[in-house]
Design a protein around this motif. Structure first.
Motif, PDB file in Angstrom:
ATOM      1  N   ALA A 153       4.284  70.177  10.751  1.00 39.58           N
ATOM      2  CA  ALA A 153       4.322  71.321  11.656  1.00 39.58           C
ATOM      3  C   ALA A 153       5.588  71.310  12.503  1.00 39.58           C
ATOM      4  O   ALA A 153       6.241  72.342  12.699  1.00 39.58           O
ATOM      5  N   VAL A 154       5.946  70.128  13.006  1.00 38.01           N
ATOM      6  CA  VAL A 154       7.136  70.015  13.847  1.00 38.01           C
ATOM      7  C   VAL A 154       8.399  70.316  13.057  1.00 38.01           C
ATOM      8  O   VAL A 154       9.235  71.139  13.450  1.00 38.01           O
ATOM      9  N   THR A 155       8.553  69.648  11.925  1.00 42.28           N
ATOM     10  CA  THR A 155       9.812  69.760  11.183  1.00 42.28           C
ATOM     11  C   THR A 155       9.959  71.094  10.460  1.00 42.28           C
ATOM     12  O   THR A 155      11.069  71.482  10.094  1.00 42.28           O
ATOM     13  N   ARG A 156       8.854  71.806  10.258  1.00 40.11           N
ATOM     14  CA  ARG A 156       8.929  73.127   9.656  1.00 40.11           C
ATOM     15  C   ARG A 156       9.554  74.152  10.614  1.00 40.11           C
ATOM     16  O   ARG A 156      10.148  75.137  10.181  1.00 40.11           O
ATOM     17  N   ASP A 157       9.437  73.875  11.902  1.00 39.63           N
ATOM     18  CA  ASP A 157       9.867  74.850  12.910  1.00 39.63           C
ATOM     19  C   ASP A 157      11.073  74.398  13.726  1.00 39.63           C
ATOM     20  O   ASP A 157      11.825  75.228  14.224  1.00 39.63           O
ATOM     21  N   PHE A 158      11.261  73.081  13.877  1.00 43.65           N
ATOM     22  CA  PHE A 158      12.318  72.564  14.740  1.00 43.65           C
ATOM     23  C   PHE A 158      13.334  71.755  13.940  1.00 43.65           C
ATOM     24  O   PHE A 158      12.969  71.045  12.995  1.00 43.65           O
ATOM     25  N   ALA A 159      14.600  71.854  14.341  1.00 42.76           N
ATOM     26  CA  ALA A 159      15.673  71.094  13.695  1.00 42.76           C
ATOM     27  C   ALA A 159      15.758  69.709  14.334  1.00 42.76           C
ATOM     28  O   ALA A 159      16.560  69.458  15.240  1.00 42.76           O
ATOM     29  N   VAL A 160      14.919  68.809  13.858  1.00 46.56           N
ATOM     30  CA  VAL A 160      14.878  67.454  14.414  1.00 46.56           C
ATOM     31  C   VAL A 160      16.127  66.696  13.977  1.00 46.56           C
ATOM     32  O   VAL A 160      16.368  66.505  12.781  1.00 46.56           O
ATOM     33  N   ALA A 161      16.911  66.234  14.960  1.00 41.63           N
ATOM     34  CA  ALA A 161      18.162  65.534  14.655  1.00 41.63           C
ATOM     35  C   ALA A 161      17.974  64.034  14.525  1.00 41.63           C
ATOM     36  O   ALA A 161      18.755  63.357  13.848  1.00 41.63           O
ATOM     37  N   ALA A 162      16.963  63.491  15.191  1.00 40.15           N
ATOM     38  CA  ALA A 162      16.702  62.049  15.133  1.00 40.15           C
ATOM     39  C   ALA A 162      15.220  61.829  15.392  1.00 40.15           C
ATOM     40  O   ALA A 162      14.564  62.610  16.090  1.00 40.15           O
ATOM     41  N   LEU A 163      14.682  60.747  14.825  1.00 43.30           N
ATOM     42  CA  LEU A 163      13.281  60.414  15.032  1.00 43.30           C
ATOM     43  C   LEU A 163      13.123  58.919  15.185  1.00 43.30           C
ATOM     44  O   LEU A 163      13.977  58.141  14.777  1.00 43.30           O
ATOM     45  N   LYS A 164      12.009  58.533  15.791  1.00 44.30           N
ATOM     46  CA  LYS A 164      11.663  57.120  15.875  1.00 44.30           C
ATOM     47  C   LYS A 164      10.197  56.938  15.532  1.00 44.30           C
ATOM     48  O   LYS A 164       9.379  57.841  15.713  1.00 44.30           O
ATOM     49  N   THR A 165       9.864  55.765  15.023  1.00 39.54           N
ATOM     50  CA  THR A 165       8.473  55.401  14.810  1.00 39.54           C
ATOM     51  C   THR A 165       8.141  54.231  15.724  1.00 39.54           C
ATOM     52  O   THR A 165       8.986  53.396  16.027  1.00 39.54           O
ATOM     53  N   GLY A 166       6.884  54.187  16.156  1.00 39.90           N
ATOM     54  CA  GLY A 166       6.411  53.098  16.994  1.00 39.90           C
ATOM     55  C   GLY A 166       5.157  52.494  16.386  1.00 39.90           C
ATOM     56  O   GLY A 166       5.135  52.126  15.218  1.00 39.90           O
ATOM     57  N   MET A 167       4.081  52.437  17.168  1.00 39.65           N
ATOM     58  CA  MET A 167       2.841  51.816  16.715  1.00 39.65           C
ATOM     59  C   MET A 167       2.182  52.649  15.613  1.00 39.65           C
ATOM     60  O   MET A 167       1.827  53.799  15.813  1.00 39.65           O
ATOM     61  N   LEU A 168       2.010  52.039  14.439  1.00 43.75           N
ATOM     62  CA  LEU A 168       1.394  52.730  13.302  1.00 43.75           C
ATOM     63  C   LEU A 168       0.078  52.090  12.870  1.00 43.75           C
ATOM     64  O   LEU A 168      -0.671  52.698  12.121  1.00 43.75           O
ATOM     65  N   LEU A 169      -0.173  50.890  13.279  1.00 47.25           N
ATOM     66  CA  LEU A 169      -1.463  50.189  13.207  1.00 47.25           C
ATOM     67  C   LEU A 169      -1.912  49.757  11.828  1.00 47.25           C
ATOM     68  O   LEU A 169      -2.267  48.596  11.641  1.00 47.25           O
ATOM     69  N   ASN A 170      -1.927  50.671  10.833  1.00 50.54           N
ATOM     70  CA  ASN A 170      -2.525  50.284   9.559  1.00 50.54           C
ATOM     71  C   ASN A 170      -1.732  50.822   8.370  1.00 50.54           C
ATOM     72  O   ASN A 170      -0.813  51.621   8.522  1.00 50.54           O
ATOM     73  N   GLN A 171      -2.127  50.367   7.189  1.00 46.03           N
ATOM     74  CA  GLN A 171      -1.388  50.702   5.971  1.00 46.03           C
ATOM     75  C   GLN A 171      -1.397  52.196   5.686  1.00 46.03           C
ATOM     76  O   GLN A 171      -0.381  52.775   5.282  1.00 46.03           O
TER      77      GLN A 171
END
Length: 271
Positions: A67-85
């Motif tokens: 939803a975000v990337t379909r509408d906004f021109a994201v120039a950079a992203l980060k990932t943090g806590m993902l918890l599981n596989q």
């Protein structure tokens, strides 16, 4: 009018407001970057610790990113806590096609040793996310897990950064604060070259969210068009200012202050 820089954070919600998604969005805002978010899990926590963690379905994570990337021109992203596989697999599938700069903060173990990633998910993190990283930002505990051997010195961190880079990330920044004598010192491996970034350590017990804030500030600066080394310098200065004005709130470890620049804090670069 210049385009508004947009950054995306993918990670866990901290109900205490000091780390995770909340810290990331505060950091983006302070750097004049529009922040978007994808929540991977919801934590019940405060300054005394984490009381409960609930993971969202992987499909919910993918829907948020789409939803975000379909509408906004994201120039950079980060990932943090993902918890599981499952969440790691969903994240990798969602961000692999994106042209945005990718900062992977492998939230596996806190500086105090608390495990934040399910054991079976570690191999998925190595296989799926590390090769997508433009920058990987492990702390010492996480670097030990990724390298597979004890890290006790500055030289060990340099060797580990090179070894971890062989797993796929384009650059590796190991945060040295978990080792005696290396507080305020981080080592970067990039293009076969080692570089240290150093600042005087800030003596405060209130440092909750400092790791999230560092990777978010790097992400925000990359979204603004900065080169990686310049982004790291600015991010370290931002975190140092936040620690100097840390918030002594709650009965435990408070967070750093994300609005310190509004207090007239000047830039301070690493030596």
């Amino acid at each position: 009018m210049a385009p508004i820089p947009i950054a995306l954070t993918i990670g866990g919600s901290d109900s205490g407001g000091g780390a995770g998604i909340q810290a990331d969005l505060k950091t983006f805002s302070a750097l004049q970057v529009h922040g978007c978010s994808t929540i991977s899990c919801v934590t019940a926590q405060n300054s005394l610790g984490v009381e409960r963690v609930d993971a969202l379905p992987p499909e919910a994570l993918q829907a948020q990113v789409a939803a975000v990337t379909r509408d906004f021109a994201v120039a950079a992203l980060k990932t943090g806590m993902l918890l599981n596989q499952g969440l790691i697999e969903a994240t990798a599938a969602s961000i692999a096609p994106l042209a945005a700069a990718r900062v992977i903060d492998p939230v596996m173990v806190s500086r105090t040793g608390a495990v934040l990633l399910e054991p079976e998910a570690i191999e998925a993190l190595k296989a799926l996310l590390l090769p997508l990283a433009d920058l990987l930002t492990p702390n010492v505990q996480e670097a030990r897990l990724l390298a597979g051997w004890p890290l006790e010195s500055a030289g060990d961190l340099e060797l580990a950064a090179e070894q971890i880079a062989a797993l796929g990330p384009k650059a590796v920044l190991i945060k040295g604060g978990g080792l005696q004598g290396l507080r305020g010192s981080d080592v970067l491996w990039q293009d076969g070259r080692i570089q240290w970034f150093r600042l005087e350590p800030i003596d405060t017990p209130h440092s909750h969210g400092s790791g999230c804030t560092l990777s978010a500030a790097i992400t925000g600066e990359l979204a603004r068009g900065a080169e990686l080394e310049a982004a790291i310098r600015t991010a370290k200065s931002f975190v140092a200012g936040g620690l100097r004005h840390a918030l002594a709130i709650g009965a435990g470890q408070g967070p750093l202050c994300h609005w310190h620049q509004a207090l007239g804090e000047g830039p301070e670069g690493p030596t």
